[in-house]
Design a protein around this motif. Structure first.
Motif, PDB file in Angstrom:
ATOM      1  N   MET A   1      36.862  31.541  45.621  1.00  0.00           N
ATOM      2  CA  MET A   1      37.877  31.392  44.528  1.00  0.00           C
ATOM      3  C   MET A   1      39.239  31.167  45.120  1.00  0.00           C
ATOM      4  SD  MET A   1      39.039  34.033  41.430  1.00  0.00           S
ATOM      5  CE  MET A   1      38.619  35.260  42.232  1.00  0.00           C
ATOM      6  N   PRO A   2      39.694  30.043  44.804  1.00  0.00           N
ATOM      7  CA  PRO A   2      41.026  29.849  45.525  1.00  0.00           C
ATOM      8  C   PRO A   2      42.117  30.456  44.661  1.00  0.00           C
ATOM      9  CG  PRO A   2      40.295  27.736  44.508  1.00  0.00           C
ATOM     10  CD  PRO A   2      39.080  28.880  44.601  1.00  0.00           C
ATOM     11  N   LEU A   3      43.258  30.599  45.239  1.00  0.00           N
ATOM     12  CA  LEU A   3      44.349  31.218  44.449  1.00  0.00           C
ATOM     13  C   LEU A   3      45.001  30.146  43.436  1.00  0.00           C
ATOM     14  CD1 LEU A   3      46.373  33.641  44.127  1.00  0.00           C
ATOM     15  CD2 LEU A   3      47.861  32.470  45.692  1.00  0.00           C
ATOM     16  N   SER A   4      44.939  30.593  42.203  1.00  0.00           N
ATOM     17  CA  SER A   4      45.530  29.807  41.174  1.00  0.00           C
ATOM     18  C   SER A   4      47.198  30.043  40.981  1.00  0.00           C
ATOM     19  CB  SER A   4      45.068  29.952  39.779  1.00  0.00           C
ATOM     20  OG  SER A   4      45.514  29.175  38.778  1.00  0.00           O
ATOM     21  N   THR A   5      47.943  29.024  41.345  1.00  0.00           N
ATOM     22  CA  THR A   5      49.322  29.179  41.124  1.00  0.00           C
ATOM     23  C   THR A   5      50.029  28.615  40.025  1.00  0.00           C
ATOM     24  OG1 THR A   5      49.821  27.313  42.765  1.00  0.00           O
ATOM     25  CG2 THR A   5      49.682  29.651  43.812  1.00  0.00           C
ATOM     26  N   THR A   6      49.061  27.836  39.406  1.00  0.00           N
ATOM     27  CA  THR A   6      49.562  27.251  38.021  1.00  0.00           C
ATOM     28  C   THR A   6      49.158  28.237  36.810  1.00  0.00           C
ATOM     29  OG1 THR A   6      47.515  25.948  37.557  1.00  0.00           O
ATOM     30  CG2 THR A   6      49.149  24.870  38.751  1.00  0.00           C
ATOM     31  N   SER A   7      49.813  28.181  35.691  1.00  0.00           N
ATOM     32  CA  SER A   7      49.743  29.167  34.370  1.00  0.00           C
ATOM     33  C   SER A   7      48.316  29.056  33.908  1.00  0.00           C
ATOM     34  CB  SER A   7      50.694  29.205  33.604  1.00  0.00           C
ATOM     35  OG  SER A   7      50.511  30.094  32.540  1.00  0.00           O
TER      36      SER A   7
ATOM     37  N   LEU B   1      44.741  44.756  38.842  1.00  0.00           N
ATOM     38  CA  LEU B   1      44.706  43.187  38.943  1.00  0.00           C
ATOM     39  C   LEU B   1      44.099  42.877  40.335  1.00  0.00           C
ATOM     40  CD1 LEU B   1      47.774  42.014  37.055  1.00  0.00           C
ATOM     41  CD2 LEU B   1      45.422  42.083  36.110  1.00  0.00           C
ATOM     42  N   ALA B   2      44.353  43.448  41.305  1.00  0.00           N
ATOM     43  CA  ALA B   2      43.749  43.085  42.588  1.00  0.00           C
ATOM     44  C   ALA B   2      42.353  43.327  42.626  1.00  0.00           C
ATOM     45  CB  ALA B   2      44.582  44.061  43.668  1.00  0.00           C
ATOM     46  N   ASN B   3      42.135  44.560  41.745  1.00  0.00           N
ATOM     47  CA  ASN B   3      40.487  44.950  41.822  1.00  0.00           C
ATOM     48  C   ASN B   3      39.646  44.066  40.769  1.00  0.00           C
ATOM     49  OD1 ASN B   3      38.603  46.992  42.124  1.00  0.00           O
ATOM     50  ND2 ASN B   3      38.613  47.103  39.904  1.00  0.00           N
ATOM     51  N   HIS B   4      40.585  43.579  39.823  1.00  0.00           N
ATOM     52  CA  HIS B   4      39.768  42.523  38.703  1.00  0.00           C
ATOM     53  C   HIS B   4      39.564  41.260  39.661  1.00  0.00           C
ATOM     54  CE1 HIS B   4      38.985  40.362  35.145  1.00  0.00           C
ATOM     55  NE2 HIS B   4      40.037  39.311  35.442  1.00  0.00           N
TER      56      HIS B   4
ATOM     57  N   ASP C   1      38.574  39.692  45.324  1.00  0.00           N
ATOM     58  CA  ASP C   1      38.310  38.698  46.499  1.00  0.00           C
ATOM     59  C   ASP C   1      39.406  39.090  47.412  1.00  0.00           C
ATOM     60  OD1 ASP C   1      38.731  36.260  48.172  1.00  0.00           O
ATOM     61  OD2 ASP C   1      37.364  35.354  46.828  1.00  0.00           O
ATOM     62  N   ILE C   2      39.203  39.622  48.498  1.00  0.00           N
ATOM     63  CA  ILE C   2      40.286  39.876  49.544  1.00  0.00           C
ATOM     64  C   ILE C   2      40.634  38.610  50.195  1.00  0.00           C
ATOM     65  CG2 ILE C   2      38.611  39.925  51.523  1.00  0.00           C
ATOM     66  CD1 ILE C   2      41.606  42.644  50.873  1.00  0.00           C
ATOM     67  N   GLY C   3      40.262  37.581  50.169  1.00  0.00           N
ATOM     68  CA  GLY C   3      40.995  36.347  50.607  1.00  0.00           C
ATOM     69  C   GLY C   3      42.002  35.857  49.662  1.00  0.00           C
ATOM     70  N   VAL C   4      41.374  35.995  48.278  1.00  0.00           N
ATOM     71  CA  VAL C   4      42.742  35.543  47.415  1.00  0.00           C
ATOM     72  C   VAL C   4      43.732  36.644  47.386  1.00  0.00           C
ATOM     73  CG1 VAL C   4      42.916  35.381  44.732  1.00  0.00           C
ATOM     74  CG2 VAL C   4      41.133  34.326  46.058  1.00  0.00           C
ATOM     75  N   LEU C   5      43.527  37.783  47.442  1.00  0.00           N
ATOM     76  CA  LEU C   5      44.523  38.676  47.572  1.00  0.00           C
ATOM     77  C   LEU C   5      45.369  38.519  48.686  1.00  0.00           C
ATOM     78  CD1 LEU C   5      45.915  41.435  46.364  1.00  0.00           C
ATOM     79  CD2 LEU C   5      44.164  42.597  47.774  1.00  0.00           C
ATOM     80  N   ARG C   6      44.911  38.246  49.907  1.00  0.00           N
ATOM     81  CA  ARG C   6      45.747  38.272  51.036  1.00  0.00           C
ATOM     82  C   ARG C   6      46.614  36.731  50.859  1.00  0.00           C
ATOM     83  NH1 ARG C   6      41.226  39.867  54.964  1.00  0.00           N
ATOM     84  NH2 ARG C   6      41.742  41.979  55.431  1.00  0.00           N
ATOM     85  N   GLU C   7      46.009  35.816  50.292  1.00  0.00           N
ATOM     86  CA  GLU C   7      46.967  34.476  49.939  1.00  0.00           C
ATOM     87  C   GLU C   7      47.894  34.764  49.163  1.00  0.00           C
ATOM     88  OE1 GLU C   7      45.967  29.891  48.548  1.00  0.00           O
ATOM     89  OE2 GLU C   7      44.443  31.328  48.749  1.00  0.00           O
ATOM     90  N   ALA C   8      47.655  35.774  48.050  1.00  0.00           N
ATOM     91  CA  ALA C   8      48.680  35.940  47.209  1.00  0.00           C
ATOM     92  C   ALA C   8      49.854  36.667  47.689  1.00  0.00           C
ATOM     93  CB  ALA C   8      48.002  36.709  46.028  1.00  0.00           C
ATOM     94  N   ILE C   9      49.475  37.774  48.577  1.00  0.00           N
ATOM     95  CA  ILE C   9      50.600  38.558  49.222  1.00  0.00           C
ATOM     96  C   ILE C   9      51.438  37.725  50.220  1.00  0.00           C
ATOM     97  CG2 ILE C   9      50.693  40.164  51.114  1.00  0.00           C
ATOM     98  CD1 ILE C   9      48.337  41.618  49.964  1.00  0.00           C
ATOM     99  N   THR C  10      50.658  36.781  50.801  1.00  0.00           N
ATOM    100  CA  THR C  10      51.657  35.857  51.917  1.00  0.00           C
ATOM    101  C   THR C  10      52.412  35.078  50.857  1.00  0.00           C
ATOM    102  OG1 THR C  10      49.601  35.723  53.303  1.00  0.00           O
ATOM    103  CG2 THR C  10      51.292  33.800  53.500  1.00  0.00           C
ATOM    104  N   LEU C  11      51.876  34.524  49.708  1.00  0.00           N
ATOM    105  CA  LEU C  11      52.850  33.873  49.050  1.00  0.00           C
ATOM    106  C   LEU C  11      53.889  34.526  48.279  1.00  0.00           C
ATOM    107  CD1 LEU C  11      53.294  31.125  47.608  1.00  0.00           C
ATOM    108  CD2 LEU C  11      51.889  31.743  45.670  1.00  0.00           C
ATOM    109  N   ALA C  12      53.940  35.684  47.921  1.00  0.00           N
ATOM    110  CA  ALA C  12      54.663  36.670  47.399  1.00  0.00           C
ATOM    111  C   ALA C  12      55.681  36.832  48.450  1.00  0.00           C
ATOM    112  CB  ALA C  12      54.128  37.907  46.806  1.00  0.00           C
ATOM    113  N   LYS C  13      55.372  37.307  49.617  1.00  0.00           N
ATOM    114  CA  LYS C  13      56.469  37.458  50.436  1.00  0.00           C
ATOM    115  C   LYS C  13      57.120  36.213  51.010  1.00  0.00           C
ATOM    116  CE  LYS C  13      54.399  41.139  53.244  1.00  0.00           C
ATOM    117  NZ  LYS C  13      53.932  41.595  54.716  1.00  0.00           N
ATOM    118  N   ARG C  14      56.583  35.283  51.045  1.00  0.00           N
ATOM    119  CA  ARG C  14      57.007  33.927  51.314  1.00  0.00           C
ATOM    120  C   ARG C  14      58.278  33.694  50.130  1.00  0.00           C
ATOM    121  NH1 ARG C  14      53.504  29.435  50.919  1.00  0.00           N
ATOM    122  NH2 ARG C  14      52.425  30.480  52.538  1.00  0.00           N
TER     123      ARG C  14
END
Length: 74
Positions: A1-7, A42-45, A48-61
């Motif tokens: 499941m890819p990270l969704s960045t649109t609402s 929400l991370a538990n919901h 997907d660890i890959g999506v979580l890591r991608e979200a962390i990277t995006l938030a840090k950026r």
């Protein structure tokens, strides 16, 4: 499941308002605790660890970019 960045909300302002309202009246510490609990729930919901890591990277950026923009404005 890819990270969704649109609402994904039909009414994104309602989602934002719900989060803001949840923090109303909380101390800074309680507000930070609420954020941490919400992130973990929400991370538990997502589940997907890959999506979580991608979200962390995006938030840090985004935090770094915001900090750099603030420094440039000073």
């Amino acid at each position: 499941m890819p990270l969704s960045t649109t609402s994904n909300f039909a009414r994104p302002d309602d989602a934002f308002r719900a989060i803001v309202e949840a923090h109303r009246g909380l101390s800074e510490k309680d507000s930070a605790d609420l954020d941490a609990a919400l992130v973990l729930i929400l991370a538990n919901h997502i589940g997907d660890i890959g999506v979580l890591r991608e979200a962390i990277t995006l938030a840090k950026r985004r935090m770094i970019e915001s900090s750099q923009q603030q420094q440039q404005q000073q």
